[in-house]
Design a protein around this motif. Structure first.
Motif, short mmCIF file in Angstrom:
data_model
loop_
_atom_site.label_atom_id
_atom_site.label_comp_id
_atom_site.label_asym_id
_atom_site.label_seq_id
_atom_site.Cartn_x
_atom_site.Cartn_y
_atom_site.Cartn_z
N GLU A 1 38.17 36.14 52.94
CA GLU A 1 38.05 37.21 53.94
C GLU A 1 37.08 36.83 55.06
OE1 GLU A 1 38.38 37.92 50.74
OE2 GLU A 1 40.05 39.33 50.65
N ARG B 1 36.74 30.43 40.76
CA ARG B 1 35.96 31.57 40.25
C ARG B 1 35.47 31.17 38.87
NH1 ARG B 1 39.81 36.71 42.21
NH2 ARG B 1 39.64 36.15 44.41
N GLU C 1 35.01 32.14 36.01
CA GLU C 1 35.38 33.23 35.10
C GLU C 1 34.58 33.13 33.80
OE1 GLU C 1 37.95 35.50 35.47
OE2 GLU C 1 38.91 34.75 37.29
N THR D 1 46.71 27.93 32.69
CA THR D 1 46.52 28.25 34.11
C THR D 1 46.69 29.75 34.38
OG1 THR D 1 48.83 27.83 34.69
CG2 THR D 1 47.31 25.96 34.78
N SER E 1 42.42 30.65 35.01
CA SER E 1 41.65 29.41 35.05
C SER E 1 40.47 29.61 35.99
CB SER E 1 42.55 28.27 35.50
OG SER E 1 43.24 28.62 36.67
N PHE F 1 42.07 27.71 40.61
CA PHE F 1 43.46 28.18 40.62
C PHE F 1 43.95 28.24 42.05
CE2 PHE F 1 42.65 32.49 42.19
CZ PHE F 1 41.31 32.66 41.90
N MET G 1 45.88 30.15 45.15
CA MET G 1 46.19 31.50 45.63
C MET G 1 46.91 31.40 46.97
SD MET G 1 43.76 34.76 46.57
CE MET G 1 42.60 34.67 45.23
N ASP H 1 46.83 33.54 49.96
CA ASP H 1 46.08 34.68 50.47
C ASP H 1 46.39 34.88 51.95
OD1 ASP H 1 44.70 32.21 50.01
OD2 ASP H 1 42.81 33.08 50.69
N GLU I 1 48.87 40.44 35.92
CA GLU I 1 48.72 40.70 37.35
C GLU I 1 49.06 39.43 38.12
OE1 GLU I 1 44.65 41.45 38.68
OE2 GLU I 1 45.31 40.64 40.59
N VAL I 2 50.17 39.45 38.85
CA VAL I 2 50.57 38.25 39.59
C VAL I 2 50.28 38.36 41.09
CG1 VAL I 2 52.24 37.34 37.95
CG2 VAL I 2 52.96 39.09 39.60
N HIS J 1 48.02 41.00 44.22
CA HIS J 1 47.13 42.14 44.47
C HIS J 1 46.96 42.27 45.98
CE1 HIS J 1 43.35 44.43 42.83
NE2 HIS J 1 44.06 45.14 43.68
N SER K 1 44.00 42.39 52.92
CA SER K 1 44.26 41.04 52.40
C SER K 1 45.22 41.13 51.22
CB SER K 1 42.97 40.30 52.04
OG SER K 1 42.37 40.84 50.88
N TYR K 2 45.94 40.04 51.02
CA TYR K 2 47.13 40.08 50.15
C TYR K 2 47.19 38.80 49.34
CZ TYR K 2 47.78 43.25 54.07
OH TYR K 2 47.57 44.21 55.02
N GLY K 3 47.00 38.90 48.03
CA GLY K 3 46.95 37.69 47.20
C GLY K 3 48.11 37.59 46.23
N GLY L 1 49.05 34.71 42.92
CA GLY L 1 48.53 33.55 42.19
C GLY L 1 49.65 32.63 41.69
C1 P5A Z 1 43.58 39.14 48.15
C2 P5A Z 1 43.80 37.87 48.89
C3 P5A Z 1 41.94 38.66 46.30
O1 P5A Z 1 41.22 37.72 46.08
N1 P5A Z 1 41.51 38.25 48.64
C4 P5A Z 1 42.46 37.37 49.27
C5 P5A Z 1 42.16 39.15 47.73
N2 P5A Z 1 42.60 39.31 45.35
S1 P5A Z 1 42.53 39.01 43.78
O2 P5A Z 1 43.21 40.08 43.12
O3 P5A Z 1 41.20 38.80 43.35
O4 P5A Z 1 43.33 37.69 43.52
C6 P5A Z 1 44.65 37.57 43.97
C7 P5A Z 1 45.55 36.95 42.93
O5 P5A Z 1 45.07 35.67 42.53
C8 P5A Z 1 45.40 35.41 41.19
N3 P5A Z 1 44.18 35.10 40.42
C9 P5A Z 1 44.10 34.14 39.47
N4 P5A Z 1 45.01 33.26 39.01
C10 P5A Z 1 44.61 32.40 38.03
N5 P5A Z 1 43.37 32.38 37.51
C11 P5A Z 1 42.42 33.22 37.96
N6 P5A Z 1 41.19 33.16 37.46
C12 P5A Z 1 42.77 34.16 38.98
N7 P5A Z 1 42.10 35.14 39.66
C13 P5A Z 1 42.97 35.69 40.51
C14 P5A Z 1 46.07 36.66 40.65
O6 P5A Z 1 47.49 36.49 40.72
C15 P5A Z 1 45.62 37.71 41.62
O7 P5A Z 1 46.54 38.80 41.73
#
Ligand code: P5A
Length: 440
Positions: free
Chosen positions: A111, A140, A142, A149, A152, A155, A157, A159, A283-284, A286, A316-318, A320
């Motif tokens: 962002e 991240r 985690e 994966t 993980s 990973f 994204m 975005d 969650e695929v 967000h 913002s639109y993510g 994974g």
């Molecule tokens: C949206 C885009 C965001 O980060 N910022 C930019 C916002 N959203 S989120 O929900 O935190 O992450 C978006 C998607 O990324 C995937 N994801 C992951 N995949 C694998 N391992 C992880 N640790 C992980 N964390 C997030 C998910 O698909 C999530 O919906």
């Protein structure tokens, strides 16, 4: 691709560390390799699937009017100090210092960086709406990386970030991404349900998670069963049609659907009992609308039609991709291995030479392989001298949608056998018919 020259390290044993089927199958079929905790290499077979997933995501983002760029993985801490998230983000952020002792970080999201790009170039409402996206690695740290994966530390994204002059226009941008996501997951062979969700460290108060129902999912979710049947927007849907986009959003949010953090027991209980789904989900994706949360502290403004400066409204639109690959496997496998949807399969077909070294078999395989490759198909030719049983087991394990089986007896009659991985249905046809069927 000739298997004898490919790199696809199949594991014979079930890896002990794999707790869920997708992780087990990805390791067994040589798609990924763990390099350190929560950090993976994508081996050639896995990379093919990941590229196909990203290709579909990219097509649908572009169709919805988003524009691709590429931002770096390493970011300067300064930008995050501006937004106030540098301290707020906590231990999930990997903080690094360069040789000049400047604080840097491996981006968990972008962002701040995209807001910086925006404010540097865009000065007028005439440049809006704007939606910029990239498909890039994130990190991240985690607490519990697990399931390969699926969760993980490093990973990928996709975005995307939208910029608009007003809240209403930002809502249209949000609805466009909402519709694009429905199409994207559908093309990946998945049924994703948009659910009201918590916004966490990204912020704002309007967000939806896209959830795939799966017993191995990490989220507890509640929804109406109507979502399992609903038709997704067609390919020619007009993303610029404000009312049409709002109608899609309204239709897909009319019935109850929420993750456990947003769950409203009374609303759920008010649904007829036979319509209630209480399940686990992955969650695929967000998506978020957060207004001026970043534009305000970072001074991202444009001149409006009134000649005054306005803070831009953002979302913002993510998605994974490296989570989607195991999610697709969770949704599509059987006791013999992966069953790829055709849209993301690493190869369209595998040609199985039952008797490598036999002139007639080799010739038929070569003809099929060269013609299908020329027609632009991704074909794998199993030209190894493994036993037939081993070859069939491998083909089933890696989940290629069609197996073209070339054996001495059928070839003598000018024929091959075609097996569909998903149904197990077998069909004998002439080599020419097989070429016509798959080259088209
Ligand atoms: C949206 C885009 C965001 O980060 N910022 C930019 C916002 N959203 S989120 O929900 O935190 O992450 C978006 C998607 O990324 C995937 N994801 C992951 N995949 C694998 N391992 C992880 N640790 C992980 N964390 C997030 C998910 O698909 C999530 O919906």
């Amino acid at each position: 691709m000739r298997l004898s020259r490919y790199f696809m390290p199949i594991l014979k044993e079930n890896p002990k560390e794999a707790e869920i089927v997708s992780h087990r199958l990805m390791l067994r079929s040589g798609m990924i390799r763990q390099q350190s905790q929560g950090i993976y290499s994508w081996l050639p077979l896995g990379k093919r699937v990941l590229d196909k997933v990203n290709g579909i995501i990219r097509e649908e983002q572009n169709r919805a009017g988003a524009i691709e760029l590429s931002m770096p993985t390493l970011q300067s801490a300064e930008l995050w100090q501006e937004s106030g998230r540098y301290d707020a983000y906590g231990k999930e952020m990997l903080r690094i210092r360069d040789r000049q002792d400047r604080p840097m970080l491996y981006g968990p999201t972008n962002e701040e960086m995209v807001t910086d790009i925006f404010r540097s170039y865009v000065k007028s409402y005439k440049s809006l709406p704007l939606n910029l996206y990239h498909i890039q690695l994130k990190f991240r740290d985690e607490i519990r990386p697990r399931f390969g994966t699926m969760r993980s530390r490093e990973f990928m994204m996709k975005d995307a970030y939208s910029f608009d002059l007003t809240k209403d226009e930002a809502v249209h941008s949000y609805n466009k991404m909402f519709a694009a996501y429905l199409r994207t997951f559908d093309r990946l062979g998945l049924r994703a349900i948009p659910m009201r969700a918590d916004t966490g460290p990204i912020g704002g108060n309007h967000s939806h998670e896209f959830i795939i129902l799966a017993d191995t999912g990490e989220s507890e979710v509640f929804c109406h069963k109507s979502f399992l049947e609903r038709a997704v927007p067609p390919v020619d849907v007009n993303f610029d049609d404000v009312a049409a986009m709002q109608a899609i959003f309204d239709e897909w949010t009319a019935d109850y659907a929420a993750t456990s953090e947003m769950h409203d027991e009374a609303a759920y209980a008010a649904m007829p009992e036979d319509a209630q789904i209480s399940a686990r989900g992955i969650e695929v994706g967000h998506i978020f609308y957060f207004g001026t949360k970043y534009s305000e502290p970072m001074g991202a403004k444009v001149q409006g039609p009134d000649g005054k400066e306005h803070l831009v409204h953002m979302g913002s639109y993510g998605i994974g991709p490296t989570r989607l690959v195991p999610a697709i496997i969770e949704a599509s496998h059987d006791e013999n291995g992966i069953v790829w949807p055709e849209s993301v399969a690493p190869f369209d077909a595998v040609i199985i030479n039952m008797k490598a070294g036999d002139g007639a078999c080799d010739n038929a395989c070569e003809t099929l392989y060269t013609s299908l490759s020329k027609a632009g198909k991704d074909v794998l030719l199993d030209d190894t001298d493994d036993r037939a049983g081993t070859k069939f087991a491998m083909a089933d394990l890696i989940g290629i949608p069609y197996q073209i089986i070339v054996g001495p007896r059928s070839v003598a009659a000018g024929e091959v056998e075609v097996k569909q991985r998903k149904t197990g249905a077998r069909e004998t046809m002439t080599i020419e018919a097989a070429l016509n069927r798959f080259a088209g």
